[in-house]
Design a protein around this motif. Structure first.
Motif, PDB file in Angstrom:
ATOM      1  N   TRP A   1      34.758   6.098 -25.813  1.00 19.52           N
ATOM      2  CA  TRP A   1      35.019   6.095 -24.373  1.00 19.52           C
ATOM      3  C   TRP A   1      35.798   7.352 -24.017  1.00 19.52           C
ATOM      4  N   THR A   2      35.369   8.059 -22.993  1.00 17.49           N
ATOM      5  CA  THR A   2      36.025   9.286 -22.572  1.00 17.49           C
ATOM      6  C   THR A   2      37.474   9.013 -22.181  1.00 17.49           C
ATOM      7  N   PRO A   3      38.430   9.740 -22.768  1.00 20.87           N
ATOM      8  CA  PRO A   3      39.840   9.576 -22.398  1.00 20.87           C
ATOM      9  C   PRO A   3      40.098  10.196 -21.021  1.00 20.87           C
ATOM     10  N   LEU A   4      40.223   9.364 -20.018  1.00 19.21           N
ATOM     11  CA  LEU A   4      40.272   9.857 -18.643  1.00 19.21           C
ATOM     12  C   LEU A   4      41.541  10.648 -18.329  1.00 19.21           C
ATOM     13  N   HIS A   5      42.561  10.482 -19.141  1.00 22.46           N
ATOM     14  CA  HIS A   5      43.827  11.168 -18.861  1.00 22.46           C
ATOM     15  C   HIS A   5      43.827  12.614 -19.358  1.00 22.46           C
ATOM     16  N   LEU A   6      42.839  12.996 -20.172  1.00 21.81           N
ATOM     17  CA  LEU A   6      42.836  14.337 -20.748  1.00 21.81           C
ATOM     18  C   LEU A   6      42.176  15.343 -19.808  1.00 21.81           C
ATOM     19  N   PRO A   7      42.726  16.568 -19.743  1.00 21.78           N
ATOM     20  CA  PRO A   7      42.092  17.609 -18.926  1.00 21.78           C
ATOM     21  C   PRO A   7      40.944  18.271 -19.678  1.00 21.78           C
ATOM     22  N   PHE A   8      39.943  18.711 -18.938  1.00 21.98           N
ATOM     23  CA  PHE A   8      38.859  19.502 -19.497  1.00 21.98           C
ATOM     24  C   PHE A   8      38.735  20.768 -18.650  1.00 21.98           C
ATOM     25  N   ALA A   9      38.507  21.875 -19.312  1.00 22.50           N
ATOM     26  CA  ALA A   9      38.559  23.173 -18.636  1.00 22.50           C
ATOM     27  C   ALA A   9      37.557  23.291 -17.497  1.00 22.50           C
ATOM     28  N   TYR A  10      36.379  22.682 -17.650  1.00 16.58           N
ATOM     29  CA  TYR A  10      35.317  22.846 -16.657  1.00 16.58           C
ATOM     30  C   TYR A  10      35.195  21.651 -15.719  1.00 16.58           C
ATOM     31  N   MET A  11      36.188  20.786 -15.725  1.00 14.26           N
ATOM     32  CA  MET A  11      36.145  19.601 -14.881  1.00 14.26           C
ATOM     33  C   MET A  11      36.956  19.823 -13.615  1.00 14.26           C
ATOM     34  N   GLU A  12      36.270  19.837 -12.475  1.00 14.97           N
ATOM     35  CA  GLU A  12      36.943  19.917 -11.184  1.00 14.97           C
ATOM     36  C   GLU A  12      36.796  18.574 -10.471  1.00 14.97           C
ATOM     37  N   GLU A  13      37.127  18.531  -9.200  1.00 11.49           N
ATOM     38  CA  GLU A  13      37.237  17.246  -8.504  1.00 11.49           C
ATOM     39  C   GLU A  13      35.932  16.446  -8.526  1.00 11.49           C
ATOM     40  N   PHE A  14      34.808  17.089  -8.248  1.00  9.69           N
ATOM     41  CA  PHE A  14      33.539  16.362  -8.221  1.00  9.69           C
ATOM     42  C   PHE A  14      33.228  15.753  -9.586  1.00  9.69           C
ATOM     43  N   GLU A  15      33.346  16.567 -10.630  1.00 14.32           N
ATOM     44  CA  GLU A  15      33.037  16.085 -11.974  1.00 14.32           C
ATOM     45  C   GLU A  15      34.022  15.012 -12.412  1.00 14.32           C
ATOM     46  N   ARG A  16      35.285  15.187 -12.073  1.00 15.82           N
ATOM     47  CA  ARG A  16      36.294  14.186 -12.440  1.00 15.82           C
ATOM     48  C   ARG A  16      35.982  12.843 -11.773  1.00 15.82           C
ATOM     49  N   ASN A  17      35.648  12.882 -10.499  1.00 17.05           N
ATOM     50  CA  ASN A  17      35.311  11.641  -9.791  1.00 17.05           C
ATOM     51  C   ASN A  17      34.089  10.968 -10.403  1.00 17.05           C
ATOM     52  N   TYR A  18      33.109  11.775 -10.791  1.00 14.63           N
ATOM     53  CA  TYR A  18      31.893  11.226 -11.384  1.00 14.63           C
ATOM     54  C   TYR A  18      32.204  10.565 -12.727  1.00 14.63           C
ATOM     55  N   VAL A  19      32.956  11.246 -13.566  1.00 13.14           N
ATOM     56  CA  VAL A  19      33.278  10.703 -14.896  1.00 13.14           C
ATOM     57  C   VAL A  19      34.109   9.431 -14.776  1.00 13.14           C
ATOM     58  N   TRP A  20      35.088   9.431 -13.911  1.00 13.10           N
ATOM     59  CA  TRP A  20      35.898   8.222 -13.713  1.00 13.10           C
ATOM     60  C   TRP A  20      35.030   7.074 -13.199  1.00 13.10           C
ATOM     61  N   SER A  21      34.189   7.367 -12.208  1.00 17.44           N
ATOM     62  CA  SER A  21      33.344   6.335 -11.615  1.00 17.44           C
ATOM     63  C   SER A  21      32.406   5.727 -12.648  1.00 17.44           C
ATOM     64  N   LYS A  22      31.699   6.577 -13.411  1.00 24.18           N
ATOM     65  CA  LYS A  22      30.734   6.070 -14.382  1.00 24.18           C
ATOM     66  C   LYS A  22      31.421   5.330 -15.534  1.00 24.18           C
ATOM     67  N   THR A  23      32.547   5.851 -15.975  1.00 21.37           N
ATOM     68  CA  THR A  23      33.237   5.231 -17.113  1.00 21.37           C
ATOM     69  C   THR A  23      33.806   3.869 -16.742  1.00 21.37           C
ATOM     70  N   LEU A  24      34.528   3.802 -15.648  1.00 20.18           N
ATOM     71  CA  LEU A  24      35.184   2.540 -15.280  1.00 20.18           C
ATOM     72  C   LEU A  24      34.172   1.498 -14.792  1.00 20.18           C
ATOM     73  N   THR A  25      33.100   1.944 -14.144  1.00 20.51           N
ATOM     74  CA  THR A  25      32.074   0.994 -13.701  1.00 20.51           C
ATOM     75  C   THR A  25      31.358   0.392 -14.906  1.00 20.51           C
ATOM     76  N   GLU A  26      31.048   1.225 -15.895  1.00 24.11           N
ATOM     77  CA  GLU A  26      30.394   0.705 -17.097  1.00 24.11           C
ATOM     78  C   GLU A  26      31.290  -0.303 -17.810  1.00 24.11           C
ATOM     79  N   LYS A  27      32.569   0.016 -17.931  1.00 26.93           N
ATOM     80  CA  LYS A  27      33.512  -0.927 -18.570  1.00 26.93           C
ATOM     81  C   LYS A  27      33.596  -2.236 -17.780  1.00 26.93           C
ATOM     82  N   GLU A  28      33.617  -2.129 -16.466  1.00 26.88           N
ATOM     83  CA  GLU A  28      33.707  -3.316 -15.620  1.00 26.88           C
ATOM     84  C   GLU A  28      32.499  -4.219 -15.839  1.00 26.88           C
ATOM     85  N   LEU A  29      31.311  -3.645 -15.839  1.00 27.28           N
ATOM     86  CA  LEU A  29      30.104  -4.449 -16.009  1.00 27.28           C
ATOM     87  C   LEU A  29      30.044  -5.079 -17.405  1.00 27.28           C
TER      88      LEU A  29
END
Length: 338
Positions: A154-182
Protein backbone atom coordinates in the motif's frame (compact mmCIF):
# COMPACT_ATOMS: atom_id res chain seq x y z
CA UNK A 1 -22.04 -19.03 -15.33
CA UNK A 2 -22.56 -15.26 -15.60
CA UNK A 3 -23.76 -15.18 -19.24
CA UNK A 4 -26.87 -13.09 -19.57
CA UNK A 5 -26.42 -11.36 -16.21
CA UNK A 6 -27.58 -7.82 -15.50
CA UNK A 7 -24.56 -5.71 -14.56
CA UNK A 8 -23.89 -2.09 -13.63
CA UNK A 9 -20.89 -0.10 -14.89
CA UNK A 10 -20.26 3.23 -13.17
CA UNK A 11 -18.49 5.73 -15.38
CA UNK A 12 -19.70 3.92 -18.48
CA UNK A 13 -18.56 6.57 -20.98
CA UNK A 14 -14.97 6.76 -19.74
CA UNK A 15 -11.91 5.04 -21.16
CA UNK A 16 -12.14 1.69 -19.37
CA UNK A 17 -15.89 1.96 -18.81
CA UNK A 18 -16.80 2.30 -22.50
CA UNK A 19 -14.56 -0.60 -23.55
CA UNK A 20 -16.04 -2.71 -20.74
CA UNK A 21 -19.63 -1.85 -21.73
CA UNK A 22 -18.89 -2.93 -25.29
CA UNK A 23 -17.44 -6.27 -24.13
CA UNK A 24 -20.37 -6.95 -21.81
CA UNK A 25 -22.87 -6.28 -24.58
CA UNK A 26 -20.91 -8.52 -26.96
CA UNK A 27 -21.21 -11.34 -24.42
CA UNK A 28 -24.96 -11.02 -24.08
CA UNK A 29 -25.25 -9.20 -20.76
CA UNK A 30 -27.77 -6.52 -19.87
CA UNK A 31 -25.83 -3.39 -18.93
CA UNK A 32 -26.82 -0.49 -16.68
CA UNK A 33 -24.24 2.24 -17.45
CA UNK A 34 -23.99 5.48 -15.49
CA UNK A 35 -23.01 8.86 -16.91
CA UNK A 36 -22.60 12.19 -15.17
CA UNK A 37 -24.77 13.93 -17.75
CA UNK A 38 -27.36 12.27 -20.00
CA UNK A 39 -27.51 15.48 -22.04
CA UNK A 40 -23.93 14.94 -23.24
CA UNK A 41 -24.86 13.80 -26.75
CA UNK A 42 -21.38 12.62 -27.74
CA UNK A 43 -21.09 10.23 -24.77
CA UNK A 44 -24.65 9.01 -25.00
CA UNK A 45 -24.33 8.37 -28.74
CA UNK A 46 -21.02 6.56 -28.25
CA UNK A 47 -22.68 4.01 -25.99
CA UNK A 48 -25.95 3.78 -27.91
CA UNK A 49 -24.03 3.00 -31.11
CA UNK A 50 -22.54 -0.21 -29.65
CA UNK A 51 -23.78 -3.56 -30.93
CA UNK A 52 -26.57 -4.83 -28.69
CA UNK A 53 -27.18 -1.42 -27.11
CA UNK A 54 -30.74 -1.09 -28.44
CA UNK A 55 -31.86 -4.27 -26.67
CA UNK A 56 -29.63 -4.52 -23.61
CA UNK A 57 -28.13 -1.15 -22.64
CA UNK A 58 -29.83 1.17 -20.13
CA UNK A 59 -28.31 4.55 -19.29
CA UNK A 60 -28.64 6.22 -15.89
CA UNK A 61 -27.60 9.64 -14.64
CA UNK A 62 -25.32 9.26 -11.62
CA UNK A 63 -22.17 11.00 -10.47
CA UNK A 64 -19.74 10.68 -7.60
CA UNK A 65 -20.76 14.03 -6.08
CA UNK A 66 -24.36 12.81 -5.80
CA UNK A 67 -23.76 9.20 -4.71
CA UNK A 68 -27.40 8.44 -3.92
CA UNK A 69 -28.05 8.55 -7.69
CA UNK A 70 -26.28 5.20 -8.23
CA UNK A 71 -29.01 3.20 -6.48
CA UNK A 72 -31.36 3.23 -9.48
CA UNK A 73 -28.63 1.86 -11.75
CA UNK A 74 -27.67 -0.84 -9.23
CA UNK A 75 -31.25 -2.05 -8.71
CA UNK A 76 -31.74 -5.53 -10.16
CA UNK A 77 -28.06 -6.08 -11.00
CA UNK A 78 -26.02 -9.15 -10.14
CA UNK A 79 -22.58 -7.54 -10.58
CA UNK A 80 -21.42 -3.93 -10.16
CA UNK A 81 -18.24 -2.66 -11.82
CA UNK A 82 -17.22 0.52 -10.01
CA UNK A 83 -15.06 2.29 -12.59
CA UNK A 84 -15.99 5.95 -12.06
CA UNK A 85 -13.54 8.10 -10.12
CA UNK A 86 -13.52 11.86 -9.48
CA UNK A 87 -10.48 13.53 -11.04
CA UNK A 88 -11.34 17.10 -10.12
CA UNK A 89 -13.30 18.82 -7.33
CA UNK A 90 -16.84 19.85 -8.17
CA UNK A 91 -16.87 23.67 -7.88
CA UNK A 92 -20.61 23.64 -7.19
CA UNK A 93 -20.33 21.14 -4.34
CA UNK A 94 -19.91 22.16 -0.70
CA UNK A 95 -20.54 18.73 0.82
CA UNK A 96 -17.05 17.30 0.22
CA UNK A 97 -13.77 19.13 0.73
CA UNK A 98 -11.87 17.16 -1.94
CA UNK A 99 -12.02 14.26 -4.38
CA UNK A 100 -11.01 11.76 -1.69
CA UNK A 101 -13.99 12.61 0.52
CA UNK A 102 -16.32 12.42 -2.47
CA UNK A 103 -14.89 9.10 -3.65
CA UNK A 104 -15.15 7.54 -0.18
CA UNK A 105 -18.73 8.73 0.24
CA UNK A 106 -19.65 7.30 -3.15
CA UNK A 107 -18.02 3.95 -2.31
CA UNK A 108 -20.02 3.70 0.92
CA UNK A 109 -23.24 4.70 -0.81
CA UNK A 110 -22.70 2.19 -3.62
CA UNK A 111 -21.96 -0.62 -1.14
CA UNK A 112 -25.08 0.25 0.86
CA UNK A 113 -27.17 0.20 -2.31
CA UNK A 114 -25.67 -3.17 -3.28
CA UNK A 115 -26.46 -4.63 0.14
CA UNK A 116 -30.04 -3.33 0.01
CA UNK A 117 -30.59 -4.59 -3.52
CA UNK A 118 -30.92 -8.25 -2.59
CA UNK A 119 -29.54 -9.08 -6.07
CA UNK A 120 -25.92 -7.92 -6.16
CA UNK A 121 -23.43 -10.73 -5.62
CA UNK A 122 -20.17 -8.95 -6.30
CA UNK A 123 -18.70 -5.46 -6.53
CA UNK A 124 -15.59 -5.18 -8.72
CA UNK A 125 -13.50 -2.03 -8.28
CA UNK A 126 -11.10 -0.67 -10.89
CA UNK A 127 -8.21 0.55 -8.76
CA UNK A 128 -4.76 1.85 -9.60
CA UNK A 129 -1.28 0.42 -9.18
CA UNK A 130 -0.40 3.85 -7.79
CA UNK A 131 -2.03 2.64 -4.57
CA UNK A 132 0.51 -0.21 -4.33
CA UNK A 133 3.95 1.35 -4.02
CA UNK A 134 6.40 -1.17 -2.49
CA UNK A 135 8.61 1.59 -1.08
CA UNK A 136 8.31 2.81 2.48
CA UNK A 137 11.57 4.69 3.04
CA UNK A 138 10.97 7.81 1.04
CA UNK A 139 12.56 8.70 -2.28
CA UNK A 140 16.13 7.66 -1.60
CA UNK A 141 17.19 4.02 -1.60
CA UNK A 142 20.66 3.32 -0.24
CA UNK A 143 22.57 0.65 -2.16
CA UNK A 144 20.88 -2.13 -4.09
CA UNK A 145 17.82 -3.37 -2.29
CA UNK A 146 15.10 -5.79 -3.28
CA UNK A 147 11.40 -5.07 -2.89
CA UNK A 148 8.22 -7.00 -3.55
CA UNK A 149 5.19 -5.29 -5.05
CA UNK A 150 2.21 -7.48 -4.30
CA UNK A 151 -1.33 -7.31 -2.99
CA UNK A 152 -0.07 -6.44 0.51
CA UNK A 153 1.68 -3.29 -0.81
CA UNK A 154 0.00 0.00 0.00
CA UNK A 155 1.40 3.40 -0.97
CA UNK A 156 2.58 5.30 2.13
CA UNK A 157 0.49 8.44 1.78
CA UNK A 158 2.58 10.45 4.23
CA UNK A 159 5.76 10.22 2.13
CA UNK A 160 6.70 12.93 -0.39
CA UNK A 161 7.48 12.09 -4.00
CA UNK A 162 9.45 14.47 -6.19
CA UNK A 163 7.02 14.41 -9.12
CA UNK A 164 3.81 14.45 -7.11
CA UNK A 165 1.88 17.72 -7.15
CA UNK A 166 -1.66 18.50 -6.02
CA UNK A 167 -3.52 16.69 -8.81
CA UNK A 168 -1.45 13.52 -8.51
CA UNK A 169 -1.57 13.59 -4.72
CA UNK A 170 -5.36 13.87 -4.74
CA UNK A 171 -5.61 11.01 -7.22
CA UNK A 172 -3.32 8.70 -5.23
CA UNK A 173 -5.10 9.44 -1.95
CA UNK A 174 -8.52 8.97 -3.55
CA UNK A 175 -7.67 5.65 -5.23
CA UNK A 176 -5.79 4.25 -2.25
CA UNK A 177 -8.33 5.08 0.45
CA UNK A 178 -11.33 4.16 -1.71
CA UNK A 179 -9.83 0.75 -2.48
CA UNK A 180 -9.15 0.14 1.22
CA UNK A 181 -12.69 1.22 2.09
CA UNK A 182 -14.27 -1.17 -0.39
CA UNK A 183 -12.05 -4.08 0.66
CA UNK A 184 -13.15 -3.53 4.27
CA UNK A 185 -16.52 -5.05 3.23
CA UNK A 186 -15.62 -8.72 3.60
CA UNK A 187 -18.67 -10.47 2.23
CA UNK A 188 -21.02 -8.32 4.31
CA UNK A 189 -24.61 -9.41 3.60
CA UNK A 190 -23.36 -11.77 0.91
CA UNK A 191 -21.74 -9.14 -1.35
CA UNK A 192 -18.19 -10.06 -2.37
CA UNK A 193 -15.70 -7.28 -3.17
CA UNK A 194 -12.85 -7.59 -5.65
CA UNK A 195 -10.41 -4.85 -6.61
CA UNK A 196 -8.04 -4.80 -9.57
CA UNK A 197 -5.15 -2.39 -9.00
CA UNK A 198 -4.37 -1.68 -12.66
CA UNK A 199 -1.17 -0.45 -14.21
CA UNK A 200 -0.97 2.37 -16.73
CA UNK A 201 -3.68 1.64 -19.29
CA UNK A 202 -3.14 2.10 -23.02
CA UNK A 203 -3.18 0.31 -26.36
CA UNK A 204 -6.50 1.33 -27.96
CA UNK A 205 -9.82 3.06 -27.30
CA UNK A 206 -13.29 3.61 -28.73
CA UNK A 207 -13.28 7.23 -27.58
CA UNK A 208 -12.78 10.14 -29.95
CA UNK A 209 -9.85 11.56 -28.00
CA UNK A 210 -6.69 10.32 -26.30
CA UNK A 211 -7.46 9.29 -22.70
CA UNK A 212 -5.27 10.64 -19.93
CA UNK A 213 -3.49 7.38 -19.14
CA UNK A 214 -2.68 6.84 -22.83
CA UNK A 215 -1.25 10.36 -22.97
CA UNK A 216 1.17 9.29 -20.24
CA UNK A 217 2.18 6.16 -22.20
CA UNK A 218 3.17 8.19 -25.29
CA UNK A 219 4.45 11.33 -23.51
CA UNK A 220 8.14 10.84 -24.48
CA UNK A 221 6.97 11.04 -28.10
CA UNK A 222 4.42 13.88 -27.78
CA UNK A 223 6.48 15.95 -25.36
CA UNK A 224 3.44 16.77 -23.20
CA UNK A 225 5.04 18.02 -20.00
CA UNK A 226 2.30 17.10 -17.51
CA UNK A 227 1.93 13.57 -18.87
CA UNK A 228 5.72 13.11 -18.97
CA UNK A 229 5.98 14.20 -15.34
CA UNK A 230 3.33 11.63 -14.42
CA UNK A 231 5.33 8.93 -16.22
CA UNK A 232 8.32 9.91 -14.07
CA UNK A 233 6.11 9.72 -10.97
CA UNK A 234 5.09 6.15 -11.76
CA UNK A 235 8.75 5.15 -12.09
CA UNK A 236 9.56 6.96 -8.86
CA UNK A 237 6.68 5.48 -6.87
CA UNK A 238 6.71 1.92 -8.18
CA UNK A 239 10.28 1.22 -9.30
CA UNK A 240 9.05 0.73 -12.90
CA UNK A 241 6.02 1.64 -15.00
CA UNK A 242 3.39 -1.14 -14.86
CA UNK A 243 1.62 -1.35 -18.24
CA UNK A 244 -1.63 -3.06 -19.21
CA UNK A 245 -3.69 -2.97 -22.39
CA UNK A 246 -7.27 -1.74 -21.99
CA UNK A 247 -8.53 -5.00 -23.49
CA UNK A 248 -6.57 -7.02 -20.94
CA UNK A 249 -8.01 -4.86 -18.13
CA UNK A 250 -11.56 -5.57 -19.28
CA UNK A 251 -10.84 -9.25 -19.81
CA UNK A 252 -9.50 -9.37 -16.25
CA UNK A 253 -12.65 -7.65 -14.96
CA UNK A 254 -14.79 -10.22 -16.77
CA UNK A 255 -12.53 -13.02 -15.51
CA UNK A 256 -13.17 -12.13 -11.87
CA UNK A 257 -16.88 -11.59 -12.58
CA UNK A 258 -17.22 -15.09 -13.97
CA UNK A 259 -15.63 -16.85 -10.98
CA UNK A 260 -18.19 -18.71 -8.82
CA UNK A 261 -16.73 -17.02 -5.74
CA UNK A 262 -13.83 -14.60 -5.37
CA UNK A 263 -12.85 -11.66 -3.21
CA UNK A 264 -9.84 -9.52 -2.39
CA UNK A 265 -7.22 -7.50 -4.20
CA UNK A 266 -5.33 -8.33 -7.41
CA UNK A 267 -2.60 -6.36 -9.16
CA UNK A 268 -3.28 -6.13 -12.90
CA UNK A 269 -0.35 -5.38 -15.21
CA UNK A 270 1.09 -7.45 -18.06
CA UNK A 271 4.58 -5.92 -17.95
CA UNK A 272 6.72 -3.60 -15.84
CA UNK A 273 9.20 -1.74 -18.08
CA UNK A 274 11.56 0.92 -16.83
CA UNK A 275 11.02 4.38 -18.24
CA UNK A 276 14.29 4.00 -20.16
CA UNK A 277 12.90 0.91 -21.91
CA UNK A 278 9.80 2.84 -23.01
CA UNK A 279 12.03 5.52 -24.54
CA UNK A 280 14.07 2.84 -26.34
CA UNK A 281 10.92 1.26 -27.81
CA UNK A 282 9.76 4.63 -29.14
CA UNK A 283 13.20 5.38 -30.61
CA UNK A 284 13.29 1.99 -32.34
CA UNK A 285 9.72 2.10 -33.69
CA UNK A 286 9.68 5.77 -34.70
CA UNK A 287 13.16 6.62 -36.00
CA UNK A 288 13.63 10.29 -36.66
CA UNK A 289 11.00 11.35 -34.16
CA UNK A 290 12.02 13.75 -31.41
CA UNK A 291 11.88 11.63 -28.23
CA UNK A 292 12.21 13.02 -24.72
CA UNK A 293 15.11 11.12 -23.17
CA UNK A 294 14.83 12.70 -19.74
CA UNK A 295 13.93 9.66 -17.63
CA UNK A 296 13.44 8.95 -13.94
CA UNK A 297 15.55 5.96 -12.98
CA UNK A 298 17.02 6.99 -9.66
CA UNK A 299 16.16 3.90 -7.65
CA UNK A 300 18.99 1.42 -7.48
CA UNK A 301 16.80 -1.53 -6.60
CA UNK A 302 15.04 -4.61 -7.85
CA UNK A 303 11.27 -5.01 -7.60
CA UNK A 304 9.54 -8.40 -7.72
CA UNK A 305 5.96 -8.29 -8.97
CA UNK A 306 2.89 -10.26 -7.95
CA UNK A 307 1.52 -13.00 -10.25
CA UNK A 308 -1.61 -13.69 -8.18
CA UNK A 309 -3.98 -13.09 -11.11
CA UNK A 310 -1.95 -15.38 -13.36
CA UNK A 311 -1.99 -18.09 -10.72
CA UNK A 312 -5.80 -18.08 -10.94
CA UNK A 313 -5.54 -18.84 -14.66
CA UNK A 314 -5.78 -15.38 -16.23
CA UNK A 315 -3.66 -14.76 -19.34
CA UNK A 316 -2.57 -11.38 -20.72
CA UNK A 317 -2.58 -10.93 -24.50
CA UNK A 318 -0.53 -7.76 -24.92
CA UNK A 319 3.12 -6.95 -24.18
CA UNK A 320 4.80 -3.60 -23.71
CA UNK A 321 5.72 -3.16 -27.42
CA UNK A 322 2.10 -3.75 -28.46
CA UNK A 323 0.74 -1.38 -25.82
CA UNK A 324 3.12 1.42 -26.81
CA UNK A 325 2.57 0.92 -30.57
CA UNK A 326 -1.20 0.67 -30.16
CA UNK A 327 -1.29 3.86 -28.12
CA UNK A 328 0.72 5.79 -30.72
CA UNK A 329 -1.41 4.50 -33.59
CA UNK A 330 -4.63 5.44 -31.78
CA UNK A 331 -3.27 8.96 -31.10
CA UNK A 332 -2.48 9.28 -34.79
CA UNK A 333 -5.97 8.08 -35.69
CA UNK A 334 -7.68 10.79 -33.65
CA UNK A 335 -5.26 13.49 -34.81
CA UNK A 336 -3.22 13.91 -31.64
CA UNK A 337 0.03 12.98 -33.43
CA UNK A 338 0.86 13.85 -37.02
Amino acid sequence: MAKGSTVCVTGGAGYIGSWLVRKLLQRGHVVHATLRNLDDKSKVQLLKSLDGADERLHLFKAEIYHPEEFEAAIHGCEFVFHVATPLFPNPGDTQYKDTTEASLAAARSIMSACERSGSVRRVIYTGSAMSASPFSKGNGVAGREEYTMDESSWTPLHLPFAYMEEFERNYVWSKTLTEKELLSYRGDRGVEVVSLACGLVGGDSILGYVPGSMSVVISPLTGQKLSHKQLKLLQEMLGSVPFVHVDDVCEALLFVMEKPSIFGRFLCASCHPLMQQIVEILEREYPGALILKDVEDSRSCKVNYSSKLLELGFKYKYNVDQIVAGSVEFAKRVGNIN
